[in-house]
Design a protein around this motif. Structure first.
Motif, PDB file in Angstrom:
ATOM      1  N   PHE A 115       0.832  -1.201   0.000  1.00  0.00           N
ATOM      2  CA  PHE A 115       0.000   0.000   0.000  1.00  0.00           C
ATOM      3  C   PHE A 115       0.869   1.255   0.000  1.00  0.00           C
ATOM      4  N   LYS A 116       1.903   1.241   0.830  1.00  0.00           N
ATOM      5  CA  LYS A 116       2.830   2.371   0.915  1.00  0.00           C
ATOM      6  C   LYS A 116       3.453   2.664  -0.447  1.00  0.00           C
ATOM      7  N   TYR A 121       4.267   5.845  -5.361  1.00  0.00           N
ATOM      8  CA  TYR A 121       4.288   5.879  -6.824  1.00  0.00           C
ATOM      9  C   TYR A 121       3.264   6.878  -7.362  1.00  0.00           C
ATOM     10  N   THR A 122       2.117   6.985  -6.702  1.00  0.00           N
ATOM     11  CA  THR A 122       1.123   7.984  -7.105  1.00  0.00           C
ATOM     12  C   THR A 122       1.689   9.391  -6.923  1.00  0.00           C
ATOM     13  N   LEU A 123       2.325   9.608  -5.792  1.00  0.00           N
ATOM     14  CA  LEU A 123       2.926  10.907  -5.487  1.00  0.00           C
ATOM     15  C   LEU A 123       4.029  11.253  -6.481  1.00  0.00           C
ATOM     16  N   THR A 124       4.907  10.291  -6.750  1.00  0.00           N
ATOM     17  CA  THR A 124       6.040  10.547  -7.640  1.00  0.00           C
ATOM     18  C   THR A 124       5.590  10.838  -9.060  1.00  0.00           C
ATOM     19  N   SER A 125       4.617  10.077  -9.539  1.00  0.00           N
ATOM     20  CA  SER A 125       4.135  10.308 -10.907  1.00  0.00           C
ATOM     21  C   SER A 125       3.549  11.713 -11.052  1.00  0.00           C
ATOM     22  N   ALA A 126       2.827  12.166 -10.026  1.00  0.00           N
ATOM     23  CA  ALA A 126       2.249  13.507 -10.078  1.00  0.00           C
ATOM     24  C   ALA A 126       3.333  14.574 -10.122  1.00  0.00           C
ATOM     25  N   ILE A 127       4.393  14.386  -9.329  1.00  0.00           N
ATOM     26  CA  ILE A 127       5.503  15.347  -9.327  1.00  0.00           C
ATOM     27  C   ILE A 127       6.134  15.420 -10.715  1.00  0.00           C
ATOM     28  N   SER A 128       6.303  14.256 -11.361  1.00  0.00           N
ATOM     29  CA  SER A 128       6.926  14.240 -12.687  1.00  0.00           C
ATOM     30  C   SER A 128       6.022  14.859 -13.744  1.00  0.00           C
ATOM     31  N   VAL A 379      -8.109   4.638  -2.531  1.00  0.00           N
ATOM     32  CA  VAL A 379      -7.562   4.874  -1.192  1.00  0.00           C
ATOM     33  C   VAL A 379      -6.088   5.281  -1.275  1.00  0.00           C
ATOM     34  N   THR A 380      -5.307   4.634  -2.144  1.00  0.00           N
ATOM     35  CA  THR A 380      -3.891   5.039  -2.279  1.00  0.00           C
ATOM     36  C   THR A 380      -3.786   6.463  -2.801  1.00  0.00           C
ATOM     37  N   THR A 381      -4.671   6.821  -3.724  1.00  0.00           N
ATOM     38  CA  THR A 381      -4.658   8.185  -4.266  1.00  0.00           C
ATOM     39  C   THR A 381      -5.016   9.199  -3.188  1.00  0.00           C
ATOM     40  N   ALA A 382      -6.026   8.885  -2.392  1.00  0.00           N
ATOM     41  CA  ALA A 382      -6.440   9.799  -1.322  1.00  0.00           C
ATOM     42  C   ALA A 382      -5.333   9.970  -0.287  1.00  0.00           C
ATOM     43  N   THR A 383      -4.620   8.900   0.028  1.00  0.00           N
ATOM     44  CA  THR A 383      -3.522   8.990   0.994  1.00  0.00           C
ATOM     45  C   THR A 383      -2.389   9.851   0.450  1.00  0.00           C
ATOM     46  N   ALA A 384      -2.080   9.689  -0.835  1.00  0.00           N
ATOM     47  CA  ALA A 384      -1.048  10.527  -1.453  1.00  0.00           C
ATOM     48  C   ALA A 384      -1.439  12.002  -1.423  1.00  0.00           C
ATOM     49  N   LEU A 385      -2.724  12.265  -1.621  1.00  0.00           N
ATOM     50  CA  LEU A 385      -3.205  13.647  -1.559  1.00  0.00           C
ATOM     51  C   LEU A 385      -3.041  14.238  -0.162  1.00  0.00           C
ATOM     52  N   ALA A 386      -3.165  13.381   0.853  1.00  0.00           N
ATOM     53  CA  ALA A 386      -3.066  13.862   2.237  1.00  0.00           C
ATOM     54  C   ALA A 386      -1.625  14.087   2.680  1.00  0.00           C
ATOM     55  N   PHE A 387      -0.666  13.362   2.069  1.00  0.00           N
ATOM     56  CA  PHE A 387       0.745  13.472   2.485  1.00  0.00           C
ATOM     57  C   PHE A 387       1.639  13.695   1.271  1.00  0.00           C
ATOM     58  N   PRO A 388       1.588  14.880   0.657  1.00  0.00           N
ATOM     59  CA  PRO A 388       2.368  15.142  -0.552  1.00  0.00           C
ATOM     60  C   PRO A 388       3.801  15.599  -0.248  1.00  0.00           C
ATOM     61  N   TYR A 389       4.533  14.794   0.513  1.00  0.00           N
ATOM     62  CA  TYR A 389       5.895  15.172   0.926  1.00  0.00           C
ATOM     63  C   TYR A 389       6.839  14.063   0.500  1.00  0.00           C
ATOM     64  N   ALA A 455       7.381  18.440   8.005  1.00  0.00           N
ATOM     65  CA  ALA A 455       6.897  18.883   6.708  1.00  0.00           C
ATOM     66  C   ALA A 455       5.392  19.109   6.707  1.00  0.00           C
ATOM     67  N   LYS A 456       4.670  18.233   7.396  1.00  0.00           N
ATOM     68  CA  LYS A 456       3.204  18.304   7.419  1.00  0.00           C
ATOM     69  C   LYS A 456       2.713  19.597   8.070  1.00  0.00           C
ATOM     70  N   PHE A 457       3.459  20.062   9.072  1.00  0.00           N
ATOM     71  CA  PHE A 457       3.006  21.246   9.812  1.00  0.00           C
ATOM     72  C   PHE A 457       3.715  22.527   9.383  1.00  0.00           C
ATOM     73  N   GLY A 458       4.104  22.559   8.111  1.00  0.00           N
ATOM     74  CA  GLY A 458       4.501  23.831   7.521  1.00  0.00           C
ATOM     75  C   GLY A 458       5.962  24.195   7.632  1.00  0.00           C
ATOM     76  N   GLN A 459       6.814  23.210   8.022  1.00  0.00           N
ATOM     77  CA  GLN A 459       8.229  23.538   8.129  1.00  0.00           C
ATOM     78  C   GLN A 459       9.028  22.694   7.147  1.00  0.00           C
ATOM     79  N   GLY A 460       8.348  22.191   6.090  1.00  0.00           N
ATOM     80  CA  GLY A 460       9.001  21.287   5.149  1.00  0.00           C
ATOM     81  C   GLY A 460      10.094  21.951   4.354  1.00  0.00           C
ATOM     82  N   THR A 461      10.913  21.119   3.760  1.00  0.00           N
ATOM     83  CA  THR A 461      11.983  21.576   2.894  1.00  0.00           C
ATOM     84  C   THR A 461      11.508  21.552   1.464  1.00  0.00           C
ATOM     85  N   ALA A 462      12.425  21.710   0.571  1.00  0.00           N
ATOM     86  CA  ALA A 462      12.081  21.703  -0.849  1.00  0.00           C
ATOM     87  C   ALA A 462      11.585  20.370  -1.334  1.00  0.00           C
ATOM     88  N   SER A 463      11.699  19.346  -0.521  1.00  0.00           N
ATOM     89  CA  SER A 463      11.223  18.035  -0.941  1.00  0.00           C
ATOM     90  C   SER A 463       9.738  17.893  -0.802  1.00  0.00           C
TER      91      SER A 463
END
Length: 465
Positions: A115-116, A121-128, A379-389, A455-463
């Motif tokens: 699942f992870k 992979y959903t997150l990475t494809s969107a970034i690309s 569900v995997t797509t929704a999880t990626a939307l919630a944690f785009p880091y 990262a989630k609480f607004g102190q994320g880096t460029a990643s």
């Protein structure tokens, strides 16, 4: 439209005509392993430096190879070479060799791992996808332009729609062609990333970076970054979760474990070479400022068409990679439901659909497969939307799955199969080995979780994106 019994198609996986060979198996593994993890390695090298960076990669490669050698023997029981019983899945092997309690624990960890990977992979494809648009914008309007396009959520949804369609491939055997295409894509973008890094080093006329890695203001901050880097590298290597599924595609003779040992050696050799190139050239090019994602962090702007090509290769690869890791999970849960409800037409009936006026083979549609796999992709797509880091999610994912799937279960199965006595020299060595790896994994988990929270609480880096 014809109707078939779905249970027959499930039994087919155990009696499937195995036609796989060394190179189709290598393609499956390359598709599964050279994925989004390779894009983080320049950043990971920047945290570890020239001293520890390459050494840590080689150590993780050695652990992955050792795990593969142990698991190759688990495909047949009770004898690793001639045993009549096949274990075509990781969970099946654990159940057969270590018992039901261990299998239940393994099932939870393995399914979370699959699942992870779907989330990452959903997150990475969107970034690309987004990077392709931004690359063209930077080329036209200059490197300082804002170039803000649609949120990555739009691209995640697009990737999810693609996966809903490809998830209807009935089983792992049906992904062979997809794996071959995806493996070619893997080589392509890993080569492009390495070449761009090397070209920048040559153009700058110097190798950046240091023995100790990127400097930080405090020691604790350095420890957090090192632990996250370990998590990223841990994510990049392992393929234990699909090894037995791949081994189940191999024709025999020679014995499957003989071929799989060769496959594992070739695959890990290729993977390690590309990882050292991507991580090393990326770090040499950017030093401490290496981006979290080598091809989408815009350390490279030109030639823009080559960067676009690399990102397109990433997207195509991840379509196949998602399936390589999802198909074992689909087969496991759908097989359990078919066993639990043998008389359910919804679960056990396949419908043959022949596309009209097109020279295409009939397609098997199963309502359970359609509904369950669509929901899973959702569900995997929704999880990626919630944690785009990107970096943080990769680090947490790699750290959590590394010890149980790559170290503990393969080692325990090897001890049981070999009949090693307690307190023998080899038994003590293996216990020290698993204990050491557990400490490394715990260190990586703590640091990666801290990075994700930050990262989630607004102190994320460029990643973060």
């Amino acid at each position: 439209m014809g109707v078939e019994d779905h249970q027959a198609s499930l039994l087919e996986s155990s009696s499937f005509k195995r036609t796989g060979n060394t190179w189709t198996a290598v393609a499956h593994i390359i598709t599964g392993v050279i994925g989004s993890g390779v894009l983080t390695l320049a950043w990971s090298m920047a945290q570890l430096g020239w001293g520890a960076g390459p050494l840590v990669m080689l150590l993780f490669a050695s652990v992955a190879f050792g795990s593969a050698m142990c698991l190759c023997n688990c495909y047949r029981s009770p004898d690793p070479e001639t045993g009549p019983a096949r274990n075509p899945s990781y969970i099946g092997a654990v159940r057969m060799i270590l018992g039901k309690k261990n299998a239940a624990l393994c099932g939870v960890v393995l399914r979370l791992n699959f699942f992870k990977l779907g989330v990452i992979y959903t997150l990475t494809s969107a970034i690309s996808m987004r990077a392709i648009q931004r690359s063209n914008c930077f080329h036209k309007e200059g490197h300082q332009a804002a170039c803000e396009y649609a949120k990555t959520s739009s691209y995640m949804l697009l990737f999810g729609i693609i996966q809903v369609a490809t998830s209807q491939i009935p089983n792992f055997h049906g992904t062979e062609w997809l794996s071959i295409v995806s493996a070619i894509m893997s080589f392509s973008y890993a080569t492009i990333g390495s070449a761009l890094g090397l070209a920048k080093v040559i153009g700058d006329g110097r190798i950046k970076g240091s023995i100790g890695g990127a400097p930080t203001s405090t020691t604790i901050q350095k420890l957090w970054l090192v632990s996250q880097a370990l998590g990223d590298i841990a994510f990049a290597f392992p393929f234990s979760g699909i090894l037995l599924n791949v081994q189940d595609t191999l024709k025999s003779p020679p014995p499957e474990r003989v071929t799989m040992r060769k496959v594992s050696a070739i695959s890990i050799g290729i993977i390690t070479f590309f990882y050292l190139c991507c991580g090393g050239f990326g770090y040499a090019a950017f030093g401490s400022s290496a981006p979290g994602n080598l091809l989408t962090g815009f350390g490279f702007y030109e030639p823009y068409w080559l960067i676009d090509l690399a990102n397109a290769c990433i997207i195509l690869h991840l379509v196949g990679g998602y399936q390589v890791f999802s198909q074992p999970l689909f087969a496991d849960l759908e097989g359990w439901m078919a066993e639990k409800f043998p008389n359910s037409e919804f679960i056990n009936t396949d419908y043959k659909i022949k596309p009209p006026l097109l020279p295409l083979p009939a397609f098997r549609l199963n309502l359970l497969r359609l509904c369950f796999r669509t929901a899973y992709v959702g569900v995997t797509t929704a999880t990626a939307l919630a944690f785009p880091y990107f970096n943080q999610v990769v680090g947490v994912g790699g750290a959590l799955s590394f010890w149980p799937l790559i170290v503990y279960f393969p080692t325990e199965m090897y001890i049981v199969q070999s009949g090693l006595g307690a307190w023998t020299r080899k038994w003590v060595f293996l216990r020290v080995y698993t204990g050491t790896c557990l400490l490394v994994a715990m260190f990586a988990v703590v640091g990666s979780v801290q990075g994700l929270i930050k990262a989630k609480f607004g102190q994320g880096t460029a990643s973060s994106i």
